[in-house]
Enzyme design. Structure first.
Site, PDB file in Angstrom:
ATOM      1  N   GLU A  81       0.818  -1.212   0.000  1.00 19.46           N
ATOM      2  CA  GLU A  81       0.000   0.000   0.000  1.00 19.46           C
ATOM      3  C   GLU A  81       0.857   1.269   0.000  1.00 19.46           C
ATOM      4  O   GLU A  81       1.836   1.359   0.729  1.00 19.46           O
ATOM      5  CB  GLU A  81      -0.928   0.011   1.221  1.00 19.46           C
ATOM      6  N   CYS A 144      -8.536  -1.843   7.773  1.00 20.84           N
ATOM      7  CA  CYS A 144      -7.110  -1.841   7.404  1.00 20.84           C
ATOM      8  C   CYS A 144      -6.600  -0.427   7.153  1.00 20.84           C
ATOM      9  O   CYS A 144      -5.550  -0.034   7.667  1.00 20.84           O
ATOM     10  CB  CYS A 144      -6.861  -2.722   6.175  1.00 20.84           C
ATOM     11  N   HIS A 168      -1.384  -5.646   1.969  1.00 20.34           N
ATOM     12  CA  HIS A 168      -2.591  -6.470   1.860  1.00 20.34           C
ATOM     13  C   HIS A 168      -2.226  -7.789   1.182  1.00 20.34           C
ATOM     14  O   HIS A 168      -1.447  -7.805   0.220  1.00 20.34           O
ATOM     15  CB  HIS A 168      -3.660  -5.746   1.015  1.00 20.34           C
TER      16      HIS A 168
HETATM   17  N1  PCA Z   1      -8.776  -6.836   6.154  1.00 19.83           N
HETATM   18  C1  PCA Z   1      -9.738  -5.781   6.328  1.00 19.83           C
HETATM   19  C2  PCA Z   1      -9.755  -5.511   7.814  1.00 19.83           C
HETATM   20  C3  PCA Z   1      -9.084  -6.669   8.448  1.00 19.83           C
HETATM   21  C4  PCA Z   1      -8.422  -7.376   7.352  1.00 19.83           C
HETATM   22  O1  PCA Z   1      -7.642  -8.336   7.461  1.00 19.83           O
HETATM   23  C5  PCA Z   1      -9.468  -4.565   5.457  1.00 19.83           C
HETATM   24  O2  PCA Z   1      -8.846  -4.712   4.390  1.00 19.83           O
HETATM   25  O3  PCA Z   1      -9.860  -3.459   5.814  1.00 19.83           O
END
Ligand code: PCA
Length: 216
Positions: A81, A144, A168
């Protein structure tokens, strides 16, 4: 005394029984690289509370590097990200059944923070190692991004040299089996990807300059 790398992963959410981010992160607990050692912590998938747990962990451990990891079901690769934005806009309820819509994370905080990890160098190194990876221009507007923004705000407020960012990761194969057509990645590949992200962060205080954006 070794310097600390804090890795965080989330508890399962949205009716899943497992979250690959926690599975990957916890298997690196205690992993050493040079003068550095990994501490793994789990975060609740709950607005507000997740940031409190993160803030306490950062205060307690005083890490040199923090990499927060989360599941992005449906994404095909390890997505590094670039930017955290100052908004909560939840498409689903969190694990305390709260769905926050259009609220700033930090009142009168800046609109956004950039990751201070070498995101291009990490994508480059992951691809060289045969792992699918890309720069992501948005961590979404759920928990997140909330944690990513809270973490970068804390680093900014403290004016520390701590470097921090967010990665992610896709579904595990066992999760994708219940979501036909969705991409997945084996746990070992995710774990190796995180090791590479850590090594690359330690090796690059300045990022590579290579294209990683989008036209749309
Ligand atoms: N993914 C979610 C919140 C917790 C997670 O593992 C997100 O991408 O916001």
């Amino acid at each position: 005394m070794k310097k600390i790398i804090l890795l965080t992963g989330f508890e399962p959410f949205n009716q899943e029984t497992i979250n690959p981010s926690w599975e990957a992160v916890r298997s690196l607990q205690g992993w050493h690289e040079g003068d550095f050692v990994v501490h793994a912590r789990q975060l609740p998938c709950v607005f507000g509370h997740a940031n409190k747990v993160m803030h306490r962990a950062v205060e307690e451990l005083q890490p040199s590097i923090v990499i927060a990891v989360g599941q992005a079901g449906g994404r095909p690769d390890l997505s590094i990200e670039r930017i955290a934005i100052n908004i909560d806009d939840a498409p689903i309820a969190d694990n305390q059944m709260r769905q926050i819509v259009d609220q700033p994370i930090v009142n009168s905080g800046p609109a956004a923070y950039f990751s201070t990890l070498p995101i291009k160098a990490i994508v480059h190194a992951l691809r060289e190692a045969g792992l699918p990876a890309s720069v992501s221009q948005s961590a979404g507007t759920f928990v997140c991004n909330h944690v990513f923004y809270g973490l970068m705000h804390q680093a900014h407020e403290w004016g520390t040299t701590m470097r921090a960012g967010f990665i992610h990761i896709p579904y595990l194969p066992q999760q994708a089996a219940a979501h036909p057509g969705f991409a997945s990645m084996k746990l070992e590949d995710m774990v190796e990807g995180l090791r590479i992200a850590i090594r690359t962060t330690l090796a690059h205080t300045v990022d590579l300059r290579e294209a990683g954006g989008l036209t749309h």
